[in-house]
Design an enzyme around this catalytic site. Structure first.
Site, short mmCIF file in Angstrom:
data_model
loop_
_atom_site.label_atom_id
_atom_site.label_comp_id
_atom_site.label_asym_id
_atom_site.label_seq_id
_atom_site.Cartn_x
_atom_site.Cartn_y
_atom_site.Cartn_z
N SER A 151 0.77 -1.31 0.02
CA SER A 151 0.00 0.01 -0.02
C SER A 151 0.78 1.32 -0.06
O SER A 151 0.23 2.32 -0.38
CB SER A 151 -0.87 0.11 1.17
OG SER A 151 -0.16 -0.07 2.31
N HIS A 203 1.93 5.03 4.71
CA HIS A 203 0.79 5.52 3.82
C HIS A 203 1.47 7.02 3.55
O HIS A 203 1.57 7.48 2.31
CB HIS A 203 -0.23 5.43 4.25
CG HIS A 203 -0.84 3.97 4.06
ND1 HIS A 203 -2.06 3.67 4.75
CD2 HIS A 203 -0.14 2.86 3.83
CE1 HIS A 203 -2.32 2.29 4.46
NE2 HIS A 203 -1.08 2.04 3.93
#
Length: 414
Positions: A151, A203
């Site tokens: 991610s 992230h």
């Protein structure tokens, strides 16, 4: 009249699920499908052998700094903690990776993934060290946070794809629209609120790497087209290049691959050329603009000035009508240009040269400059699969406008 009992089914509308899945899989480019397969196979192997600790392969800043375990940078993005984790990441990768791979090419996208994965890890370590060893408030949790999953790279790809698309707003799950420059940050907040055990720093570092790439801070690390061409032409990579889903990255406009503020003709990077602070004047980067032309690469062609004098407009219309009449005359069956035989090539070349001169005069630019612009447009259209002779005639008829020339060529093929 007897009614037929056995009727042939509609193959298109009644295609089975396996057929539709096969068609969907074949539409995914080579590298994107390869990443999906690798991550899926790794998760299945971990599931079968019962490996679920991931402590040896996750990205652990303390282990990277103290024991210099650099391999964790790349192993951490291939391992996933659960079935939903790998499924959601791969479902997000398929549209993002497919779009970027069609723009960049397979080899170039692989290099970009490695680049942003490395920069994500560097940002992660630097921020963790800053938080853990600052004089105001020390917080050691980030140094011992074990992070896995693709991610982080996905957030970098979101920023890059948003920059390349040139859109002004993006929809968040179809609920509401946000400005494109804030889209990745909105996703960061949403995922952090809805999901547990999500690495906020991982992230966030992906978003920072994406913006660093789009602003040109990594230009000095990005090789030229010859580097990718040498990889694609190597013997050990030939089996991958021959795959039908493989996308070659040579050719085309570099502004579609590296969306930076720097000029295409510049040999220095955005970091070393002193343009960083000027680049930060706008939050989202724009596409590159060549030093030889001020036109937007997304909208090629010659623009016309609004509010021009009436006599100038009339002269342009008159030249355009003369150009069209000349082209129709040259393309007629009875014209000397078409009736020329191979035994008289000089006459044929003179006819084509006259058409180029008329097109250059209609464009209102010097002949040498018009030839350079037309040659660039010819290369672009020839790379799309059109015949060079038809491209030259279409560009002359379209007054150098690539969009109009493409419409002419498509209508001729239709």
């Amino acid at each position: 009249m007897r009614r037929a009992r056995n009727m042939r089914p509609n193959i298109v509308s009644e295609a089975g699920f396996p057929t539709r899945m096969s068609q969907w899989w074949e539409s995914i480019p080579f590298l994107t499908s390869a990443v999906v397969v690798v991550c899926g196979v790794i998760y299945l192997i971990c599931l079968l052998v019962g490996y679920d600790s991931f402590y040896e392969v996750c990205f652990l800043p303390s282990a990277v700094v103290s024991r210099f375990q650099v391999y964790r940078i790349y192993t951490s993005i291939l391992f996933h903690g659960s079935l939903l984790h790998v499924v959601f990441n791969m479902m997000a990768l398929v549209p993002l990776g497919s779009e970027l791979e069609r723009i960049m090419g397979s080899v170039r996208l692989l290099y970009v993934i490695i680049l942003v994965a490395t920069s994500n890890a560097i940002f992660h370590v630097l921020i963790a060290l800053l938080v853990a060893h600052n004089p105001l408030l020390t917080y050691d949790y980030l140094m011992n946070e074990c992070a896995i999953g693709f991610s982080g790279v996905l957030f970098s790809m979101i920023v890059i794809e948003t920059s390349l698309s040139g859109v002004q707003s993006r929809s968040v799950f179809g609920l509401f629209n946000v400005p494109a420059k804030w889209y990745a940050f909105f996703l960061l907040v949403v995922f952090q609120l809805l999901m547990q055990n999500v690495s906020l720093l991982g992230h966030l570092c992906g978003i920072l790497s994406g913006f660093a790439y789009t602003y040109g801070l990594f230009n000095f690390l990005i090789p030229g087209t010859s580097f990718y061409s040498s990889i694609e032409s190597s013997s050990w990579f030939s089996s991958c290049v021959r795959r039908p889903k493989f996308i070659v990255c040579t050719g085309g406009n570099p502004s579609g691959y590296i969306p930076t503020h720097t000029s295409q003709n510049s040999t220095t990077s955005g970091l070393l050329s002193g343009n960083v602070w000027r680049n930060l004047s706008s939050f989202m980067p724009q596409r590159e603009v060549s030093a030889q032309s001020t036109e937007d690469s997304r909208f090629p062609g010659r623009g016309r000035t609004l509010g021009a004098v009436q006599g100038q407009t009339a002269s342009h219309l008159h030249s355009d009508s003369n150009l069209q009449a000349r082209l129709l005359e040259d393309s007629s069956p009875n014209s000397p240009l078409d009736s020329s035989t191979p035994s008289n090539p000089q006459r044929l070349s003179e006819g084509r040269h006259s058409v180029d001169n008329v097109a250059t005069a209609a464009a209102g630019v010097p002949q040498n400059q018009g030839a350079a612009v037309s040659e660039e447009g010819i290369r672009k259209l020839v790379s799309m699969g059109f015949d060079r002779t038809q491209v030259e005639v279409a560009l002359a008829a379209a007054d150098g406008d690539l969009n109009v020339a493409v419409e002419i060529l498509m209508s001729q093929q239709g």
